[in-house]
Design a protein around this motif. Structure first.
Motif, short mmCIF file in Angstrom:
data_model
loop_
_atom_site.label_atom_id
_atom_site.label_comp_id
_atom_site.label_asym_id
_atom_site.label_seq_id
_atom_site.Cartn_x
_atom_site.Cartn_y
_atom_site.Cartn_z
N HIS A 268 18.86 11.14 -56.28
CA HIS A 268 17.89 10.09 -55.97
C HIS A 268 17.21 10.38 -54.64
CE1 HIS A 268 16.02 6.13 -56.06
NE2 HIS A 268 16.36 5.98 -54.81
N LEU A 269 15.90 10.17 -54.59
CA LEU A 269 15.14 10.23 -53.34
C LEU A 269 14.75 8.82 -52.94
CD1 LEU A 269 12.78 13.27 -54.06
CD2 LEU A 269 14.55 13.17 -52.28
N HIS A 270 15.01 8.46 -51.71
CA HIS A 270 14.63 7.13 -51.24
C HIS A 270 13.19 7.09 -50.75
CE1 HIS A 270 19.08 7.27 -50.82
NE2 HIS A 270 18.97 6.07 -51.34
N LEU A 271 12.72 8.22 -50.24
CA LEU A 271 11.37 8.25 -49.67
C LEU A 271 10.74 9.61 -49.92
CD1 LEU A 271 9.08 7.12 -47.88
CD2 LEU A 271 10.37 7.91 -45.88
N PRO B 3 11.88 -1.85 -60.33
CA PRO B 3 11.31 -2.95 -59.55
C PRO B 3 11.50 -2.81 -58.04
CG PRO B 3 12.55 -3.78 -61.44
CD PRO B 3 12.85 -2.32 -61.34
N ALA B 4 12.41 -1.92 -57.63
CA ALA B 4 12.63 -1.71 -56.19
C ALA B 4 11.78 -0.57 -55.64
CB ALA B 4 14.11 -1.42 -55.93
N ALA B 5 10.83 -0.09 -56.44
CA ALA B 5 9.98 1.03 -56.02
C ALA B 5 8.69 0.53 -55.37
CB ALA B 5 9.64 1.92 -57.20
N LEU C 31 13.76 11.14 -60.03
CA LEU C 31 14.57 10.91 -58.83
C LEU C 31 14.17 9.63 -58.10
CD1 LEU C 31 14.61 14.57 -57.43
CD2 LEU C 31 16.36 13.42 -58.81
N LEU C 32 13.26 8.85 -58.69
CA LEU C 32 12.77 7.62 -58.06
C LEU C 32 13.01 6.39 -58.92
CD1 LEU C 32 9.33 9.06 -56.84
CD2 LEU C 32 11.35 8.66 -55.42
N LYS D 65 4.62 12.67 -60.37
CA LYS D 65 5.01 12.83 -61.77
C LYS D 65 6.33 13.58 -61.90
CE LYS D 65 3.95 15.66 -65.79
NZ LYS D 65 3.02 16.64 -66.41
N HIS D 66 6.43 14.71 -61.21
CA HIS D 66 7.61 15.55 -61.39
C HIS D 66 8.83 15.04 -60.65
CE1 HIS D 66 5.81 18.63 -63.90
NE2 HIS D 66 4.72 18.51 -63.17
#
Length: 256
Positions: free
Chosen positions: A89-92, A192-194, A140-141, A135-136
């Motif tokens: 996962h990437l947070h930012l 929804p947290a994005a 991870l988001l 897109k790619h």
């Protein structure tokens, strides 16, 4: 203030266009924070960049350098696949990709100066690169808080265009804004947290702006480190309820 709204732990961050200007300043600023676990610095030649190499020596395993040309979708796909092997996962993600007068792009003053190659070069880097990066990296988001921010430009505002000129740069940044706005609607359904945002960092002393700095009012030409801090401040301030917006370095909204 947490790096992004809703984040309790340490952040995993990817910076596109990390080798110079605001991208390099963002890497430096983020690595100085205790709440950042990892930074992936992505650029066409990240592994051969002296400034990034110096940062990597100071920050050991917290900075990973990855070579990728965002104008090449196969390279973006390979980047995402490699990243997914070690990161779930990437947070930012912050895209600083942008050209005005480099790599075949032109800062046209008139219709007579327009040509297809210049238009294509501007759109490839300014609009297509950031959205294809999103897109790619989308797999991870899709969970937890996640923010995707791309550097846009006030001159990409259609409503604010009163001077004309810079046809391809203006149009490609306007296209980026629409692409990000559209992506924010899809991300809202998937996570929804994005948060997805377009950010204008102000006129910054970089290779992009150097030929045009003579017309910048006193006090309005920013150091890359200052611009990076402004970007980080907006990323920390703007959350899912703000997703899809177009914001300036000082937190003010910009008309489309």
């Amino acid at each position: 203030m947490s790096l992004i709204p809703g984040l309790n732990g340490k952040a995993k961050v990817l910076i596109g266009g990390a080798s110079r200007g605001i991208g390099l300043a963002l890497c430096t600023a983020l690595l100085a924070r205790d709440d950042v676990a990892m930074v992936w610095g992505v650029a066409r030649n990240a592994s051969g960049n002296d400034d990034l190499a110096l940062l990597a020596r100071h920050h050991a395993e917290r900075l990973v350098l990855m070579d990728c040309d965002a104008r090449d979708e196969q390279a973006l796909a390979a980047l995402a696949a490699e990243l997914a092997q070690t990161c779930d996962h990437l947070h930012l993600v912050i895209s600083t990709l942008g050209i005005l007068h480099q790599d075949g792009a032109k800062a046209e003053k008139s219709l007579a100066q327009l040509d297809l190659a210049g238009l294509q070069a501007s759109f490839a880097t300014n609009a297509f690169g950031p959205i294809l990066l999103l897109k790619h990296l989308l797999p991870l988001l899709r969970k937890e808080p996640a923010t995707f921010a791309a550097l846009s430009a006030r001159v990409g505002s259609i409503g604010d265009n009163r001077l004309g000129g810079w046809y391809s740069y203006r149009a490609s940044k306007a296209a980026l804004n629409q692409l990000l706005r559209t992506a924010s609607i899809e991300l809202r359904r998937l996570n929804p947290a994005a948060t997805v945002m377009a950010l204008h960092p102000g006129t910054t002393d970089t290779q992009l702006s150097r030929p045009f700095q003579g017309n910048v009012p006193a006090g309005k030409l920013f150091d890359p480190a200052f611009a990076a801090q402004c970007v980080i401040e907006q990323v920390g301030r703007l959350g899912p309820t703000d997703s899809g917006g177009f914001w300036a370095w000082d937190g003010r909204t910009i008309e489309w």
